[in-house]
Motif scaffolding. Structure first.
Motif, PDB file in Angstrom:
ATOM      1  N   SER A 141      -5.402   0.359  -5.701  1.00 36.92           N
ATOM      2  CA  SER A 141      -5.406   1.969  -5.647  1.00 36.92           C
ATOM      3  C   SER A 141      -6.730   3.015  -5.342  1.00 36.92           C
ATOM      4  O   SER A 141      -7.876   2.156  -5.516  1.00 36.92           O
ATOM      5  N   THR A 146      -6.485  -0.888   7.302  1.00 41.49           N
ATOM      6  CA  THR A 146      -7.125   0.343   7.142  1.00 41.49           C
ATOM      7  C   THR A 146      -7.576   0.496   5.667  1.00 41.49           C
ATOM      8  O   THR A 146      -7.319   1.761   5.727  1.00 41.49           O
ATOM      9  N   SER A 147      -7.051  -0.557   5.011  1.00 42.64           N
ATOM     10  CA  SER A 147      -6.507  -0.164   3.548  1.00 42.64           C
ATOM     11  C   SER A 147      -7.080  -1.001   2.700  1.00 42.64           C
ATOM     12  O   SER A 147      -6.650  -2.077   3.156  1.00 42.64           O
ATOM     13  N   THR A 148      -7.349  -1.010   1.316  1.00 45.79           N
ATOM     14  CA  THR A 148      -7.368  -2.795   0.659  1.00 45.79           C
ATOM     15  C   THR A 148      -6.123  -2.688  -0.152  1.00 45.79           C
ATOM     16  O   THR A 148      -5.893  -4.503  -0.630  1.00 45.79           O
ATOM     17  N   GLU A 151       4.164   3.925   9.074  1.00 43.73           N
ATOM     18  CA  GLU A 151       3.821   4.052  10.524  1.00 43.73           C
ATOM     19  C   GLU A 151       2.805   2.637  10.512  1.00 43.73           C
ATOM     20  O   GLU A 151       3.227   1.787  11.454  1.00 43.73           O
ATOM     21  N   THR A 184       1.219  -1.412   0.304  1.00 41.13           N
ATOM     22  CA  THR A 184       0.216   0.378   0.023  1.00 41.13           C
ATOM     23  C   THR A 184       0.807   1.570  -0.100  1.00 41.13           C
ATOM     24  O   THR A 184       0.699   1.776  -0.956  1.00 41.13           O
ATOM     25  N   GLY A 185       2.073   1.076   0.956  1.00 45.81           N
ATOM     26  CA  GLY A 185       3.123   2.479   0.680  1.00 45.81           C
ATOM     27  C   GLY A 185       2.168   3.659   1.418  1.00 45.81           C
ATOM     28  O   GLY A 185       2.472   4.530   0.979  1.00 45.81           O
ATOM     29  N   GLN A 186       0.964   3.752   2.224  1.00 49.42           N
ATOM     30  CA  GLN A 186       0.267   4.589   2.953  1.00 49.42           C
ATOM     31  C   GLN A 186       0.719   5.569   3.617  1.00 49.42           C
ATOM     32  O   GLN A 186       0.833   6.491   4.174  1.00 49.42           O
ATOM     33  N   HIS A 187       0.863   4.569   4.486  1.00 53.69           N
ATOM     34  CA  HIS A 187       0.926   4.461   6.054  1.00 53.69           C
ATOM     35  C   HIS A 187       2.132   3.845   6.077  1.00 53.69           C
ATOM     36  O   HIS A 187       2.653   3.045   6.659  1.00 53.69           O
TER      37      HIS A 187
END
Lengths: 707, 211
Positions: free
Chosen positions: B29, B24-26, B16, B11-14
């Motif tokens: 994108s 908390t993410s699929t 932390e 995901t590379g989104q959070h």
């Protein structure tokens, strides 16, 4: 998300129709903004303006019906007024108010910096406001829509309604529908994909859940009414036969399509308000929401069952006994999850330490009034009774109790509750209570008598009635009540104006429970300087309180809490807490606006008056936070749509073509500009010589000065 | 459910986001989820139009009726052309995944040409029907047929525009090699439009009208 956007950055600076706004301020900044908070405020303010317009229409209706043989307006004008009243209140008030609150609050509540598609968000707003203005432009031409908010065909066919009234309605609603659809997609993706670490679905604030469910209803309901409007448009403009009974058409097709949209629409209107009330009640009773998972699943159940009850709007049309029985049963069943919610709200309040503030009063008003509306709704499931009540004021009483007593009371609860979040200042609680009681009394005086009038047989949509039917007294009471409601709205406006000189508040004036109150009021553009880490439902509450030995909440001692290293995963027993957060809120149940410690107030003022200073400080501390860039294109795409509609309506094809070119060229400009500009400013002195991929319309007037 | 490190990295989104947090993410994108949501919405758009057609089948009070004008072999061929365009779209995506933009452009143009052939066939078919006396206001069949198939044709046309735009961007060297998903999303739309045509072809053309 930033990472996704970075992966999509093109190798070379993209070409564009004109220079992109960089950091616009002032009025122009509002036109090009992609900030979800600004868009949320725009939605809310615009919808409130339409609320005033719809309210004025309601007052005209009540003046006309205040006594027998009313002569304030003609029959024709009356048709236009009540049609625009219903259309306005549903499509231009309650839906966008819910959308505005969702826009502002959902990213803050789930710990995100913005929505998934900021420009799409801006498009939704501009399409909504332009669609609304398009609808209201019909008054200028003297042809406001006059077919009722449901616009039953064949009555709205060209043969029976030859002027342009219905055309405005058909195109206006199609345009506004685009706004709902883009908003639904945007919020669904945001909630599915952009929650902060630890914010699992079952930790989401209940308002986020209800919004999420309502967006799915929008996603699937809007296309159905779009098809109905599309078919009516073809009938009216190009002589198709979809609703032409002479050609063999089924006059019930419109009703089926409309109510397959229309009944989910009812839940689209009420679910966000239910979410607001479910947020407000726990804060003002200082208890967690009773039965959170049941609240979530009853919301989902309502949404599913909402697709199987539409024909109860059509019991009087001769559907046959099997269909009537099936829809009667499903209508009774849908009362079950709704009733579960009502009991959960009551259980939340029971035994709580209630703080009798204005938001709580509105929320409690919602629960009681919505219960009355829900009960009269269940009576419609009884087919023989419904056949008697169809098209009487009993129906009008029912849906005003759920839409006004429900949605509007819930939205006012939210407005009073989140006002300090938006404005950084409190609304006066005294004026808020005055507004509530005026509205509560006025509301019941206006719509309570409709039950009696309806059972006495007073039909809907009549523009005058003779004396001597026993309707005079209750109609007069209702008209007086309507003006009391108007007075209460006036009190709200005065409250807003007065609050501009009120004291600034800190982060957490209500001693609240959810993440949006961990940010300054109003929040900075990037919402969270650091991404929050969520360890529990009611995250903020658990950061402030621990369970004492007797099971009661005990406020954490400031010295007991040490900030945990950000890299370290937080544990449920010892959540990460920033010391600054402990300075706000007072924990003893009263508003923090009067006894805030000075440091927090100074922080608030700094945020409020010197945002750029605070920005710079945060950027130094946490590295540069790169937010999506403003854009002209959402506004431009929206501007083309009513031009297309005018062109088609008045059969001036070149106008429609111009509108289409504006929209298509803007879509291309949009697609070719990145959502977030690269860090380095692009050198615009050497533009590319290649032609644009799409013929571009004349737009030079939008070129910012000095480019 | 604990998230694996691979998923978290994907995901590379959070940054932390570690092992201790729930998902908390699929991991998909935003753009892809949005496209699926949009296509879900489109299902009801076409669903309502197809329902209208089915409701009005056999209810026209005047001719021409479906069996007077339908040329099943002709429409079968144009349907076949449209379905083949889904194959070439898959090949375009495969080429993009190999970072072979030159070949991708070849398949994109092929897809667009097949789509344009289908649209050309539809224009011809509409013309023939119109000359046979079928128009929007002739009868219920005309209204529901032209609006449904025309609406689908408009979708194919938008798809062709997207394909050609993508082709132009790529030909000018402005498409980064890592933008595989852009091709995939346009492909999703294209396949959806094809699948809808399978439903329309079956429901409208193959299942014969009552009259």
């Amino acid at each position: 998300m930033a990472a996704t956007i970075a992966a999509f950055e093109p190798p070379a600076p993209p070409r564009r129709l004109f220079r992109r706004p960089v950091h616009p301020t002032g009025l122009w900044g509002w036109f090009t903004t992609v900030d979800h908070k600004r868009i949320g405020l725009l939605y809310t303010a615009t919808a409130f303006a339409f609320f005033i317009l719809g309210g004025i229409e309601a007052l005209i209706i009540r003046l006309q019906l205040g006594g027998p043989n009313g002569h304030v307006v003609s029959a024709d004008t009356y048709n236009q007024i009540f049609t625009m009243h219903g259309t306005t209140m549903i499509f231009l008030v309650v839906m966008p108010l819910s959308a505005g609150l969702a826009n502002y609050l959902v990213p803050l509540m789930i710990g995100a910096r913005d929505v998934a598609f900021p420009r799409l968000n801006a498009l939704g707003y501009w399409v909504f406001v332009i669609g609304g203005l398009f609808l209201y432009s019909s008054f200028l031409f003297g042809h406001a829509p006059n077919g009722g908010w449901f616009g039953y065909a064949p009555n709205t066919e060209k043969a029976f309604n030859p002027a342009h009234n219905i055309d405005y309605w058909v195109f206006g609603l199609q345009i506004v529908g685009i706004a709902s659809l883009t908003g639904a997609i945007n919020l669904i993706v945001t909630i599915i994909n952009m929650r902060a670490p630890g914010m699992s679905l079952m930790r989401m604030p209940i308002f986020v859940w209800m919004t999420f469910i309502a967006q799915f209803l929008l996603l699937f309901a809007i296309p159905v009414i779009t098809v109905a409007l599309f078919e009516l448009m073809f009938d009216r403009l190009f002589g198709a036969n979809f609703f032409n009974v002479q050609a063999g058409a089924d006059p019930l097709l419109w009703q089926h399509l409309f109510w397959i949209f229309g009944h989910p629409e009812v839940y689209i209107l009420i679910l966000p308000a239910m979410g607001i009330v479910s947020e407000v009640l726990p804060v003002f009773t200082r208890r967690p929401l009773f039965g959170y998972p049941v609240m979530v699943f009853s919301g989902i159940a309502i949404a599913f069952m909402g697709w199987g009850v539409w024909a109860h709007h059509m019991f009087a049309t001769g559907l046959g006994p099997v269909a009537k029985s099936a829809f009667a049963l499903s209508t009774m069943f849908i009362a079950v999850p709704t009733g579960v919610k009502i009991f959960n709200w009551m259980a939340t309040m029971a035994g709580g330490k209630i703080r009798l503030k204005a938001p709580f009063l509105f929320a409690a008003g919602f629960v009681t009034m919505f219960t009355i509306g829900g009960l009269s709704g269940v009576t419609h499931a009884i087919v023989p009774a419904d056949t008697q009540q169809t098209d009487t004021y009993y129906i009008v009483a029912h849906f005003h109790y759920v839409l006004f007593g429900g949605s509007i009371f819930g939205l006012f609860a939210g407005a009073h509750y989140w006002w300090p979040k938006w404005a950084g200042r409190m609304l006066s609680d005294t004026l808020g209570k005055l507004q509530f009681w005026l509205m509560f009394i006025g509301f019941n005086m206006t719509f309570g008598p409709f039950h009696i009038l309806g059972l006495q047989g007073m039909p809907r949509r009549i523009y005058r009635y003779p004396s001597g039917r026993g309707w005079d007294f209750w109609n007069l009471i209702s008209t007086i009540g309507a003006f009391i409601i108007a007075l209460s709205v006036l009190v709200f406006i005065i409250n807003i104006l007065k609050s501009r000189r009120g004291p600034l508040v800190g982060e957490d004036p209500w001693d609240a429970r959810t993440l949006e109150w961990t940010t300054p009021n109003p929040p900075p553009e990037y919402n969270f300087a650091e991404m929050p880490i969520v360890t529990s439902r009611d995250e903020l509450w658990h950061r402030k309180y621990i369970e004492g030995p007797d099971g009661r909440p005990v406020r954490r001692e400031p010295e007991r809490i040490e900030p945990v290293e950000p890299a370290e995963p937080a544990e449920p027993a010892e959540p990460r807490l920033e010391p600054a957060r402990l300075e706000v809120g007072d924990g003893n149940g009263s508003s923090a606006s009067t006894n805030l410690p000075p440091p927090a107030e100074e922080v608030a003022r700094e945020e409020h008056e010197g945002e750029s200073v605070a920005d710079a400080a945060h950027e130094d501390e946490h590295g540069h936070i790169h937010m999506p860039s403003p854009s002209y294109y959402p506004l431009l795409v929206a501007v083309g749509l009513p031009i297309i509609a005018y062109g088609l309506m008045y059969k001036t094809w070149f106008v429609a073509v111009i509108g289409a070119l504006i929209t298509v060229a803007s879509v291309y400009g949009w697609a070719l500009e990145p959502a977030t500009e690269p860090e380095e400013p692009i050198d615009m002195s050497a533009p590319e010589p290649e032609p644009e991929p799409e013929p571009e319309p004349d737009q030079p007037e939008l070129e910012p000065a000095g480019s | 459910m604990a998230v694996t490190e691979a998923q978290a990295a994907g995901t590379g989104q959070h940054p932390e986001q570690g092992l201790s947090h729930p998902v908390t993410s699929t991991g998909l994108s935003n753009e892809k989820i949005a496209m699926w949501a949009f296509l879900g919405s489109e299902c009801l758009l076409f669903g309502a139009l197809i329902s209208t057609y089915l409701l009005y089948r056999g209810r026209s009070v005047a001719g021409p009726f479906p069996h007077d004008v339908y040329d099943i072999p002709y429409t079968s061929v144009s349907s076949f052309v449209l379905l083949m365009s889904s194959l070439t779209m898959v090949l375009a995506l495969a080429a993009m995944q190999r970072r072979d933009q030159r070949r991708m452009r070849v398949w994109l143009v092929t897809t667009a040409l097949l789509g344009a052939t289908f649209i050309g066939g539809q224009v011809y078919e509409f013309t023939v029907f119109y000359r046979a006396g079928l128009s929007l206001h002739q009868n219920l069949f005309g209204s529901s047929f032209f609006v449904l198939t025309g609406f689908h044709g408009a979708h194919v046309t938008i798809g062709i525009l997207m394909l050609l735009s993508l082709f132009t961007i790529s030909a000018k060297g402005r498409l980064a090699d890592n933008r595989v998903e852009t091709v995939e999303l346009i492909g999703l739309y294209w396949h959806f439009v094809d699948v809808v045509w399978i439903v329309i072809f079956t429901m409208v053309y193959l299942i014969p009208g009552v009259k």
